[in-house]
Design an enzyme around this catalytic site. Structure first.
Site, mmCIF file in Angstrom:
data_model
loop_
_atom_site.group_PDB
_atom_site.id
_atom_site.type_symbol
_atom_site.label_atom_id
_atom_site.label_comp_id
_atom_site.label_asym_id
_atom_site.label_seq_id
_atom_site.Cartn_x
_atom_site.Cartn_y
_atom_site.Cartn_z
ATOM 1 C CG HIS A 1 6.852 2.422 -14.120
ATOM 2 N ND1 HIS A 1 7.045 1.065 -14.052
ATOM 3 C CD2 HIS A 1 7.350 2.932 -12.979
ATOM 4 C CE1 HIS A 1 7.661 0.787 -12.907
ATOM 5 N NE2 HIS A 1 7.857 1.899 -12.246
ATOM 6 C CB CYS B 1 16.025 -18.301 -7.470
ATOM 7 S SG CYS B 1 16.853 -19.621 -6.592
#
Lengths: 396, 284
Positions: free
Chosen positions: A201, A325
């Site tokens: 991919h 984050c």
């Protein structure tokens, strides 16, 4: 809203030609290649062609290719095989900047199975030190695993040279080439690599298929044990559609390598130079002169990566970040930390990774949008070049 | 991609009260660039009422949204009322935050505390860790009192949650054992039945053999099926008074969260169904 997809190191669009190639094997030609009837057998013929195409791309023999389910499986298989084949050797050499498929596995082996692992460090551009590398190899080193190109910065490592040293020292050499295949020339007749991982991919084939190259006569121990598929080196009914797609994608990657290194590179350079020129306090992460042609990792100081990405998402621009984050962890990317990128910048890193599907209009749109976007976020930030938190330069 | 509520997205994309108050009566600065998020809160107070609040935030979407929500919650409130706001109020105002992002709301609460102290002349604007307590997480500079408060305010039940809410343990992971200890200490206090009226525990008065059989049956009925669902298993090695020694098998052996499983599943079940004094440890 149109998507501007600049996150090709995360995953890529399936090439329409690849999709066409695999489609019949879902619906009409669904036979099992292991079957005795012609209906299954014809799928085997097409798989053989796919194996040949992968081999051609790497310049190796078709029976040196083992199809797997993904890059991570290839990586895990390579390391496990080398360890199992040489039970007395208990040491591994790798780098601090590997993909988690290698890094987390090595940490696991270290912690749970008592192997010793040497993690090579990098300089501030993410480059490895050849002396450190040579000194790390020991009598009991079972395997050396070094990525060919880094997924975050695009840095290309001197695999040819490193593989040669490994051969001289008689140590198995594996490379995770997931990001490299299709973007830089790979010739396994020239470069004495023992094992190489690739993933479908990342090169315009679908998710769920990968391959492991294993040099002929290298002692190999399978990871999945069961049926006789892949000459008993990887059990499990073959992902026929995925394998056929991977074959086509490798062929196309080989044909398009030139485009990657001219057109895609030109777009990347335009994007990168434009962003660095128009946005203050932006720095480039990585080895400028020795990188994949499609990747640019730029840190925008005093703003946080997730916030940047979500603002970009509002405009349909897709990219990635090495900020804490975004990963769900609380620390910025291990690659940027290995390079000692100051925290001021590490949390605000954005990775743009292009492909042959990107256009100049898209690059222009990103160049128009980013300065304002960063400026707006900086207005919210309590920090700036004038007012930095004193502990921001802490190095880990 | 995080699943943020529409309110979080709205407060991130259209932050309320962003900016500075030059003549603020109280300023609270918490976090740092190194930690990955930081918030400076400014409040203006008139006759005990917060008349204005502004913020500057470095951080992710939920950090910005939490700061924006905090200012909205503050404006118009008497200081005595504002003082009682907790991180939960901020999260609730936003319609919830992903668990891993709860530390953003905790940062808001800390900035508020600091700003009020600063207004009263009790502290500088910048939070300094002049804590009396014990430094638990060196990576993010988190002290035991902050962790204990987060456990109490949010009724935290696992080490993972402590990390989600305070960041402690999210770096090198060296303090995980300490977090575990704090968790036991604080939940132990709350859960401990008062000796006079406490209900008898199931294994009370049992002989050793009966008790052993009960432990085995709890393992079979309540623990093993959960582990097997994840491809793992568990083996009982020894029972020595209150100490039960087990070994994880299959997928559980070497599972990075096996320590959490040990306490949150194995120990919790045995304490509930056998004896609240039971301690479970891993052996081989």
């Amino acid at each position: 809203m149109k998507n501007i997809y600049m996150d090709n190191n995360a995953t890529t669009q399936v090439d329409p030609a690849v999709f066409d190639e695999m489609k019949p094997y879902f619906t009409e030609l669904y036979g099992n290649p292991s079957s005795m009837h012609r209906f299954g057998g014809q799928v085997g013929v097409q798989m053989k062609e796919a194996r040949q195409r992968v081999a051609d791309t790497l310049n190796c023999e078709p029976d040196e290719i083992i199809f797997t389910s993904c890059g991570s499986e290839s990586d895990n298989t390579a390391i496990r095989s080398a360890l199992n084949a040489q039970p007395k050797k208990r040491h591994i050499v790798t780098t601090r900047v590997e993909h988690p498929a290698i890094l987390s596995f090595c940490k696991f082996l270290e912690k749970k199975e008592g192997y010793e692992v040497t993690y090579l460090s990098t300089d501030t551009s993410g480059r490895l030190d050849m002396e450190e590398y040579k000194n790390a190899i020991r009598e009991d080193t079972a395997i050396i695993s070094i990525m060919w190109a880094n997924n975050e910065t695009g840095n290309i490592y001197p695999i040819h040279e490193m593989a040669k040293i490994a051969k001289e020292r008689n140590v198995i050499f594996h490379t995770d080439a997931v990001q490299a295949v299709g973007k830089i020339a790979i010739d396994l007749k020239e470069t004495p690599i023992d094992m190489l991982s690739l993933s479908g991919h990342k090169l315009h084939a679908p998710k769920g298929v990968g391959a492991l190259y294993v040099r002929k006569r290298l002692p190999f121990r399978p990871f999945l044990i069961g049926g006789h598929q892949e000459r008993s080196r990887r059990a499990g009914t073959e992902n026929t559609t995925g394998i056929i797609a991977l074959g086509k994608a490798c062929q196309l990657a080989h044909d398009n390598m030139e485009i990657e290194n001219t057109e895609v590179k030109a777009l990347r350079d335009k994007l990168e130079n434009g962003l660095l020129a128009t946005i203050p306090d932006a720095i480039l992460n990585g080895d400028k002169d020795n990188r994949l042609p499609n990747t640019s990792n730029i840190s925008f100081g005093y703003v946080e990566g997730e916030a940047i990405l979500l603002m970009m998402d509002q405009l349909g621009i897709c990219a990635s970040s090495g900020s804490a984050c975004t990963s769900g962890s609380l620390e910025p990317s291990h690659v940027l930390r290995s390079m000692d990128v100051p925290f001021t910048f590490a949390h605000g890193s954005i990775r743009f990774s292009l492909s042959r599907y990107n256009t100049e209009e898209e690059v222009d749109f990103v160049l128009e949008s980013m300065p304002k976007l960063i400026e707006n976020l900086r207005k919210l930030s309590p920090f700036s070049a004038e007012k930095e938190a004193p502990d921001c330069a802490v190095k880990k | 991609m995080w699943e943020y509520t529409d309110t979080v997205k709205d407060h991130f994309l259209n932050p309320r009260n962003a900016g500075k108050i030059e003549d603020a009566d109280g300023v609270g600065e918490v976090g740092s660039l190194a930690c990955g998020d930081a918030l400076t809160l400014y409040i203006k107070v008139d006759e005990g009422i917060i008349t204005d609040a502004k913020f500057q935030t470095f951080g992710c979407a939920s950090a910005i949204a939490s700061s924006s929500a905090l200012t909205e919650l503050l404006i118009g409130k008497p200081v005595e009322v504002a003082e009682k706001l907790t991180n939960k109020d901020i999260a609730e105002y936003l319609g919830g935050l992903p668990r891993e992002k709860m530390h953003c709301s905790v940062m808001g609460q800390e900035a508020l505390e600091q700003a009020i102290k600063n207004m009263r002349g009790e502290a500088p604007s910048k939070a300094e860790h002049s804590h009396e307590g014990e430094l638990i997480c060196e990576c993010f500079g988190i002290f035991d009192e902050e962790i204990l408060r987060a456990i109490k305010d949010n009724d935290l039940k696992s080490v993972e949650d402590i990390t989600n809410f305070t960041k402690a343990g999210g770096g090198c992971g060296k303090c995980i054992d300490d977090l575990d200890r704090l968790l036991r200490e604080s939940t132990g206090e709350g859960a401990c039945p008062t000796p006079a009226s406490g209900p008898a525990f199931p294994a009370q008065g049992m002989t050793n053999i009966q008790r052993m059989h009960l432990i085995e049956s709890v393992m079979d009925m309540d623990i093993r099926p959960t582990l097997q669902a994840d491809g793992g298993n568990i083996r009982l090695i020894d029972i020595d008074r209150e100490t039960v020694t087990v070994e994880f098998m299959g997928m559980c052996s070497g599972c990075p969260s096996s320590k959490i499983t040990l306490h949150n599943l194995v120990e919790a079940k045995l304490r509930e169904k056998v004896d609240p004094e039971i301690q479970v440890k891993e052996g081989q």
